[in-house]
Design a protein around this motif. Structure first.
Motif, PDB file in Angstrom:
ATOM      1  N   ALA A  35       2.284   1.672  -3.438  1.00 14.01           N
ATOM      2  CA  ALA A  35       1.245   2.105  -4.379  1.00 14.01           C
ATOM      3  C   ALA A  35       0.942   3.598  -4.218  1.00 14.01           C
ATOM      4  O   ALA A  35       0.773   4.315  -5.214  1.00 14.01           O
ATOM      5  CB  ALA A  35      -0.016   1.278  -4.179  1.00 14.01           C
ATOM      6  N   VAL A  36       0.886   4.081  -2.997  1.00  9.92           N
ATOM      7  CA  VAL A  36       0.612   5.505  -2.754  1.00  9.92           C
ATOM      8  C   VAL A  36       1.755   6.362  -3.278  1.00  9.92           C
ATOM      9  O   VAL A  36       1.531   7.387  -3.943  1.00  9.92           O
ATOM     10  CB  VAL A  36       0.365   5.754  -1.249  1.00  9.92           C
ATOM     11  N   ILE A  37       2.971   5.965  -3.028  1.00  5.76           N
ATOM     12  CA  ILE A  37       4.130   6.722  -3.534  1.00  5.76           C
ATOM     13  C   ILE A  37       4.133   6.720  -5.051  1.00  5.76           C
ATOM     14  O   ILE A  37       4.342   7.757  -5.687  1.00  5.76           O
ATOM     15  CB  ILE A  37       5.441   6.135  -2.961  1.00  5.76           C
ATOM     16  N   TRP A  38       3.867   5.584  -5.665  1.00  2.00           N
ATOM     17  CA  TRP A  38       3.831   5.495  -7.129  1.00  2.00           C
ATOM     18  C   TRP A  38       2.729   6.376  -7.691  1.00  2.00           C
ATOM     19  O   TRP A  38       2.918   7.069  -8.684  1.00  2.00           O
ATOM     20  CB  TRP A  38       3.608   4.038  -7.533  1.00  2.00           C
ATOM     21  N   TYR A  39       1.538   6.386  -7.061  1.00  5.59           N
ATOM     22  CA  TYR A  39       0.421   7.204  -7.528  1.00  5.59           C
ATOM     23  C   TYR A  39       0.791   8.690  -7.498  1.00  5.59           C
ATOM     24  O   TYR A  39       0.560   9.411  -8.470  1.00  5.59           O
ATOM     25  CB  TYR A  39      -0.814   6.949  -6.659  1.00  5.59           C
ATOM     26  N   PHE A  40       1.362   9.170  -6.407  1.00  9.47           N
ATOM     27  CA  PHE A  40       1.710  10.585  -6.317  1.00  9.47           C
ATOM     28  C   PHE A  40       2.837  10.954  -7.270  1.00  9.47           C
ATOM     29  O   PHE A  40       2.865  12.047  -7.827  1.00  9.47           O
ATOM     30  CB  PHE A  40       2.054  10.977  -4.873  1.00  9.47           C
ATOM     31  N   ARG A  42       1.215  11.275 -10.647  1.00 11.51           N
ATOM     32  CA  ARG A  42       0.368  12.472 -10.658  1.00 11.51           C
ATOM     33  C   ARG A  42       1.210  13.727 -10.854  1.00 11.51           C
ATOM     34  O   ARG A  42       0.850  14.591 -11.648  1.00 11.51           O
ATOM     35  CB  ARG A  42      -0.414  12.535  -9.344  1.00 11.51           C
ATOM     36  N   ALA A  78       0.827  -1.206   0.000  1.00  9.59           N
ATOM     37  CA  ALA A  78       0.000   0.000   0.000  1.00  9.59           C
ATOM     38  C   ALA A  78       0.861   1.256   0.000  1.00  9.59           C
ATOM     39  O   ALA A  78       0.572   2.225  -0.726  1.00  9.59           O
ATOM     40  CB  ALA A  78      -0.938  -0.012   1.208  1.00  9.59           C
ATOM     41  N   VAL A  79       1.917   1.263   0.775  1.00  8.16           N
ATOM     42  CA  VAL A  79       2.814   2.426   0.818  1.00  8.16           C
ATOM     43  C   VAL A  79       3.478   2.624  -0.544  1.00  8.16           C
ATOM     44  O   VAL A  79       3.552   3.750  -1.056  1.00  8.16           O
ATOM     45  CB  VAL A  79       3.870   2.252   1.938  1.00  8.16           C
TER      46      VAL A  79
END
Length: 77
Positions: free
Chosen positions: A18-23, A26, A15-16
């Protein structure tokens, strides 16, 4: 000392990441849109000393391309 991580720890790590990759994706998309002109359009990003685009024609004698407003510099016709 370093055993296999448990399932909840693996899910948290995923999850961590995935969040870093998403930002990261973006922020790259925002930078790409700003660099391409965004809502302002590409015409406003053109340099002030840019020359206008001219039509090119091919010389029938030598085959070279030259601006339509001028003649070919080959001197043949």
């Amino acid at each position: 000392m370093f055993g296999l991580p448990t399932l909840p720890k693996l899910i948290l790590i995923a999850a961590v990441i995935a969040v870093i990759w998403y930002f990261f994706r973006r922020t790259q998309a925002v930078k790409r849109n700003e660099g391409a002109g965004g809502a302002a359009g590409p015409a406003q990003n053109a340099p002030k000393n840019a020359k206008p685009i001219e039509d090119m024609v091919q010389c029938k004698s030598c085959g070279a391309y030259f601006p339509a407003k001028t003649g070919c510099s080959c001197g043949r016709s």
